[in-house]
Design an enzyme around this catalytic site. Sequence first.
Site, mmCIF file in Angstrom:
data_model
loop_
_atom_site.group_PDB
_atom_site.id
_atom_site.type_symbol
_atom_site.label_atom_id
_atom_site.label_comp_id
_atom_site.label_asym_id
_atom_site.label_seq_id
_atom_site.Cartn_x
_atom_site.Cartn_y
_atom_site.Cartn_z
ATOM 1 N N LYS A 79 8.689 13.743 -3.071
ATOM 2 C CA LYS A 79 9.661 13.333 -3.925
ATOM 3 C C LYS A 79 9.963 14.439 -5.156
ATOM 4 O O LYS A 79 11.185 14.860 -5.426
ATOM 5 C CB LYS A 79 9.301 11.976 -5.086
ATOM 6 C CG LYS A 79 9.009 10.968 -4.169
ATOM 7 C CD LYS A 79 8.674 9.677 -5.068
ATOM 8 C CE LYS A 79 7.589 9.963 -5.953
ATOM 9 N NZ LYS A 79 6.190 9.951 -4.941
ATOM 10 N N ARG A 89 9.507 2.010 -10.203
ATOM 11 C CA ARG A 89 8.217 1.644 -9.543
ATOM 12 C C ARG A 89 7.856 0.138 -9.357
ATOM 13 O O ARG A 89 6.972 0.062 -8.558
ATOM 14 C CB ARG A 89 7.061 2.533 -10.036
ATOM 15 C CG ARG A 89 6.775 3.863 -9.554
ATOM 16 C CD ARG A 89 5.813 4.406 -10.267
ATOM 17 N NE ARG A 89 4.815 5.131 -9.435
ATOM 18 C CZ ARG A 89 4.729 6.691 -9.467
ATOM 19 N NH1 ARG A 89 6.018 7.050 -10.058
ATOM 20 N NH2 ARG A 89 3.994 7.303 -8.825
ATOM 21 N N ARG A 145 -2.755 19.790 -2.555
ATOM 22 C CA ARG A 145 -1.646 20.040 -3.632
ATOM 23 C C ARG A 145 -2.126 20.943 -4.666
ATOM 24 O O ARG A 145 -3.145 20.819 -5.281
ATOM 25 C CB ARG A 145 -1.094 18.846 -4.084
ATOM 26 C CG ARG A 145 0.124 19.418 -5.257
ATOM 27 C CD ARG A 145 0.977 18.150 -5.674
ATOM 28 N NE ARG A 145 0.253 16.901 -5.914
ATOM 29 C CZ ARG A 145 0.753 15.942 -6.276
ATOM 30 N NH1 ARG A 145 2.309 15.605 -5.998
ATOM 31 N NH2 ARG A 145 0.169 15.012 -6.720
ATOM 32 N N ARG A 164 -3.902 18.776 -9.756
ATOM 33 C CA ARG A 164 -3.733 17.620 -10.741
ATOM 34 C C ARG A 164 -5.020 16.764 -10.837
ATOM 35 O O ARG A 164 -5.558 16.272 -9.966
ATOM 36 C CB ARG A 164 -2.545 16.852 -10.192
ATOM 37 C CG ARG A 164 -1.411 17.040 -10.988
ATOM 38 C CD ARG A 164 -0.111 16.400 -10.411
ATOM 39 N NE ARG A 164 -0.231 14.906 -10.057
ATOM 40 C CZ ARG A 164 0.907 14.387 -9.684
ATOM 41 N NH1 ARG A 164 2.358 14.703 -9.554
ATOM 42 N NH2 ARG A 164 0.618 12.827 -9.480
ATOM 43 N N ARG A 197 -3.532 4.715 -6.165
ATOM 44 C CA ARG A 197 -2.245 5.206 -6.210
ATOM 45 C C ARG A 197 -1.500 4.735 -5.020
ATOM 46 O O ARG A 197 -0.408 3.955 -4.903
ATOM 47 C CB ARG A 197 -1.956 6.899 -6.226
ATOM 48 C CG ARG A 197 -2.343 7.106 -7.502
ATOM 49 C CD ARG A 197 -2.717 8.714 -7.691
ATOM 50 N NE ARG A 197 -1.325 9.498 -7.506
ATOM 51 C CZ ARG A 197 -1.464 10.760 -6.938
ATOM 52 N NH1 ARG A 197 -2.573 11.378 -6.765
ATOM 53 N NH2 ARG A 197 -0.260 11.416 -6.818
HETATM 54 P P1 AP5 Z 1 5.243 16.293 -4.049
HETATM 55 O O1 AP5 Z 1 6.736 16.724 -3.756
HETATM 56 O O2 AP5 Z 1 4.224 16.754 -5.123
HETATM 57 O O3 AP5 Z 1 5.153 14.735 -3.621
HETATM 58 P P2 AP5 Z 1 5.459 13.542 -4.658
HETATM 59 O O4 AP5 Z 1 6.022 12.666 -3.836
HETATM 60 O O5 AP5 Z 1 6.131 13.888 -5.793
HETATM 61 O O6 AP5 Z 1 4.083 13.153 -5.143
HETATM 62 P P3 AP5 Z 1 3.300 12.667 -6.584
HETATM 63 O O7 AP5 Z 1 1.957 12.607 -6.272
HETATM 64 O O8 AP5 Z 1 3.909 13.549 -7.585
HETATM 65 O O9 AP5 Z 1 3.849 11.263 -6.437
HETATM 66 P P4 AP5 Z 1 3.193 10.173 -7.582
HETATM 67 O O10 AP5 Z 1 4.307 8.953 -7.299
HETATM 68 O O11 AP5 Z 1 1.779 9.508 -6.940
HETATM 69 O O12 AP5 Z 1 3.100 10.856 -9.028
HETATM 70 P P5 AP5 Z 1 3.822 10.739 -10.235
HETATM 71 O O13 AP5 Z 1 3.733 12.156 -10.757
HETATM 72 O O14 AP5 Z 1 5.309 10.391 -10.151
HETATM 73 O O15 AP5 Z 1 4.438 16.835 -2.697
HETATM 74 C C1 AP5 Z 1 2.810 16.428 -2.613
HETATM 75 C C2 AP5 Z 1 2.297 17.836 -1.571
HETATM 76 O O16 AP5 Z 1 2.792 17.727 -0.355
HETATM 77 C C3 AP5 Z 1 2.579 19.175 -2.173
HETATM 78 O O17 AP5 Z 1 1.563 19.926 -2.054
HETATM 79 C C4 AP5 Z 1 3.907 19.685 -1.345
HETATM 80 O O18 AP5 Z 1 3.801 20.935 -1.248
HETATM 81 C C5 AP5 Z 1 3.417 19.125 0.058
HETATM 82 N N1 AP5 Z 1 4.631 18.731 0.679
HETATM 83 C C6 AP5 Z 1 6.046 18.213 0.225
HETATM 84 N N2 AP5 Z 1 6.616 18.005 1.163
HETATM 85 C C7 AP5 Z 1 6.155 18.378 2.396
HETATM 86 C C8 AP5 Z 1 6.933 18.506 3.631
HETATM 87 N N3 AP5 Z 1 7.878 17.924 4.132
HETATM 88 N N4 AP5 Z 1 5.793 18.887 4.483
HETATM 89 C C9 AP5 Z 1 4.507 19.320 4.372
HETATM 90 N N5 AP5 Z 1 4.177 19.120 3.116
HETATM 91 C C10 AP5 Z 1 5.100 18.739 2.091
HETATM 92 O O19 AP5 Z 1 3.114 9.563 -11.132
HETATM 93 C C11 AP5 Z 1 1.873 9.964 -11.366
HETATM 94 C C12 AP5 Z 1 1.422 8.803 -12.281
HETATM 95 O O20 AP5 Z 1 2.264 8.446 -13.463
HETATM 96 C C13 AP5 Z 1 1.264 7.462 -11.612
HETATM 97 O O21 AP5 Z 1 0.257 7.151 -10.759
HETATM 98 C C14 AP5 Z 1 1.561 6.360 -12.776
HETATM 99 O O22 AP5 Z 1 0.378 6.158 -13.362
HETATM 100 C C15 AP5 Z 1 2.187 7.109 -13.683
HETATM 101 N N6 AP5 Z 1 3.782 6.679 -13.559
HETATM 102 C C16 AP5 Z 1 4.862 7.616 -13.217
HETATM 103 N N7 AP5 Z 1 5.877 6.898 -13.156
HETATM 104 C C17 AP5 Z 1 5.783 5.846 -13.518
HETATM 105 C C18 AP5 Z 1 6.537 4.621 -13.779
HETATM 106 N N8 AP5 Z 1 7.715 4.669 -13.153
HETATM 107 N N9 AP5 Z 1 5.935 3.477 -14.036
HETATM 108 C C19 AP5 Z 1 4.664 3.604 -14.358
HETATM 109 N N10 AP5 Z 1 3.718 4.400 -14.207
HETATM 110 C C20 AP5 Z 1 4.224 5.549 -13.718
HETATM 111 MG MG MG Z 2 5.784 14.099 -7.926
#
Ligand code: AP5
Ligand code: MG
Length: 207
Positions: A13, A88, A122, A153, A164
């Site tokens: 994402k 979410r 990552r 992270r 997660r």
């Molecule tokens: P990356 O692009 O970083 O993936 P992502 O989908 O952004 O994953 P996140 O871990 O950021 O998602 P998340 O939903 O768990 O975390 P968030 O920060 O939103 O890519 C991942 C890896 O894969 C990288 O190494 C990249 O290089 C590689 N990659 C990407 N595309 C690729 C491809 N096509 N091929 C190969 N490799 C690839 O949330 C964190 C925390 O915040 C949550 O757990 C929660 O506690 C809180 N939070 C956030 N939003 C909310 C909400 N709306 N409500 C409540 N709590 C929330």
């Molecule tokens: Mg992300």
Amino acid sequence: MNLVFLGPPGAGKGTQAAVVSQTLKIPHISTGDMFRKAMREGTPTGLKAKAYIDNGQLVPDSVTIEMVAERLAEADCANGYLLDGFPRNLDQAKALEGISKLTAVVDIAVADEKLIARLSGRRVCPKCGGTYHITKLADEKVCPDCGGELIQRDDDNPATIANRLSVYHAQTSPLTEYYAGKGILKQVDGALQMEEVTSQILNALAE
Ligand code: AP5
Ligand code: MG
């Protein structure tokens, strides 16, 4: 365009939102990035969010929805936005409907086995905000874009990754059906190469 990127942790994402938001000239709003910034700065939101994020649970809606509503009211969102990581759960989706009308929701699908490898390898750059994977880095510790020191992270450890993923399946994945029912869901294959995923997203949005 008012967009949402849906998908499990590690689906890409953030990686895709960085490129697509630049192409479409709309702000990239990641609730995860907002929480991490708030935690670094020790703000009241950051203090409330920390225990949930460390444990891989969702931060309570009372905190998250208000933070997003305030962000969407800022001037740079007047011509569109790209939300990454919000909504979410169903209550967040309904709250968003009360604030703004969505153009499309892009669901980036990837199988769990692949997600674990992506998240555990990552690396992120606190200096420029870049996201990388160890398989593509010449040096795991040095940012290829700005030379900053790469870190892992805190929530990319095996126990938190497992939480997660289960939170995603229980609370977030039902949103794909919800938005399909509204006729605004676009599905892309997030297991493809990054550039191919970007093309699929831009093509789907152009339809
Ligand atoms: P990356 O692009 O970083 O993936 P992502 O989908 O952004 O994953 P996140 O871990 O950021 O998602 P998340 O939903 O768990 O975390 P968030 O920060 O939103 O890519 C991942 C890896 O894969 C990288 O190494 C990249 O290089 C590689 N990659 C990407 N595309 C690729 C491809 N096509 N091929 C190969 N490799 C690839 O949330 C964190 C925390 O915040 C949550 O757990 C929660 O506690 C809180 N939070 C956030 N939003 C909310 C909400 N709306 N409500 C409540 N709590 C929330
Ligand atoms: Mg992300």
